[in-house]
Structure formats: structure tokens, C-alpha cells
Design a protein around this motif. Structure first.
Motif, PDB file in Angstrom:
ATOM      1  N   ARG A  28       0.822  -1.214   0.000  1.00 36.22           N
ATOM      2  CA  ARG A  28       0.000   0.000   0.000  1.00 36.22           C
ATOM      3  C   ARG A  28       0.857   1.265   0.000  1.00 36.22           C
ATOM      4  O   ARG A  28       0.384   2.332  -0.382  1.00 36.22           O
ATOM      5  N   LEU A  29       2.103   1.147   0.452  1.00 37.78           N
ATOM      6  CA  LEU A  29       3.006   2.303   0.447  1.00 37.78           C
ATOM      7  C   LEU A  29       3.714   2.483  -0.891  1.00 37.78           C
ATOM      8  O   LEU A  29       4.372   3.502  -1.109  1.00 37.78           O
ATOM      9  N   ARG A  30       3.575   1.510  -1.787  1.00 36.62           N
ATOM     10  CA  ARG A  30       4.203   1.637  -3.105  1.00 36.62           C
ATOM     11  C   ARG A  30       3.677   2.901  -3.776  1.00 36.62           C
ATOM     12  O   ARG A  30       2.485   3.105  -3.911  1.00 36.62           O
ATOM     13  N   GLY A  31       4.593   3.795  -4.150  1.00 37.73           N
ATOM     14  CA  GLY A  31       4.197   5.039  -4.793  1.00 37.73           C
ATOM     15  C   GLY A  31       3.795   6.144  -3.823  1.00 37.73           C
ATOM     16  O   GLY A  31       3.479   7.248  -4.260  1.00 37.73           O
ATOM     17  N   PHE A  32       3.800   5.866  -2.506  1.00 38.21           N
ATOM     18  CA  PHE A  32       3.447   6.904  -1.541  1.00 38.21           C
ATOM     19  C   PHE A  32       4.522   7.995  -1.599  1.00 38.21           C
ATOM     20  O   PHE A  32       5.715   7.688  -1.587  1.00 38.21           O
TER      21      PHE A  32
END
Length: 107
Positions: A28-32
Motif C-alpha cells: 500500500r506504500l508503493r508510490g506513496f
């Protein structure tokens, strides 16, 4: 850049479950914005110990990620905490560089 090393110990026999939940968080943090690395590792000698290696562009980016509400389908921070047999251990770092990190803005 800042970094964090988090060491978490799951209740006996639940290290795999903890790792799976943390891998979901990582995805879910990918690209955050500001999240450079969020790496989940399981200790080779003790599968109930899971390490999280974090690298953030700055402190504000790390705080923004913590302040973002979890999605309705989870996992929530309470889901992670429920799997732990002790509070997590956190080590704060000043990241100097290395393979896989962006180089813009650094000497």
C-alpha cells in the motif's frame, strides 16, 4: 533522507502472519510520496522476528504515511500490534546513500 529499522517479535508461531500483514502495508506504500524503501524481512534464525527497513525522503513524508487512515479492508495498526508479543523496537537513522536510493539532491 531518514531511515528507520523496526524489529518486531510476533507471538510464538505467528511470525509468518506478521510478515504477511506487513507485506500488505508495504504494498500500500508503493508510490506513496516520499517513501523510498519499505522492506520486510523475516529473521533467518527466528521466524517470529520480523524486520522493517524504511527509507523516507524526509521526516514529514514518514509522518504523512503514519497519519493516513488505513483502508477499510485493513490492515490497521491495531492488526499489527495484536500479533506482537512485545512492543516493537525502533532505531532512527540518517541515511547517507547506497544502492537503490535516488541520488538527486545529494552530493
Amino acid at each position: 533522507m531518514i531511515g528507520r529499522l523496526m524489529t518486531m517479535t510476533a507471538h510464538p508461531g505467528r511470525g509468518g502472519e506478521l510478515a504477511t500483514v506487513l507485506l500488505t502495508v508495504a504494498e500500500r506504500l508503493r508510490g506513496f510520496p516520499g517513501c523510498e524503501i519499505y522492506l520486510i524481512s523475516q529473521d533467518g534464525a527466528d521466524p517470529d522476528t520480523v524486520h522493517v527497513t524504511e527509507v523516507w525522503r524526509d521526516h514529514a513524508s514518514a509522518q504523512a504515511a503514519l497519519a493516513t487512515p488505513p483502508p477499510a479492508d485493513g490492515p490497521a495498526p491495531s492488526d499489527v500490534l495484536a500479533l506482537l508479543s512485545a512492543p516493537p523496537h525502533r532505531t532512527d537513522l540518517t541515511v547517507l546513500g547506497g544502492v537503490g536510493l535516488p541520488t538527486e539532491g545529494r552530493p
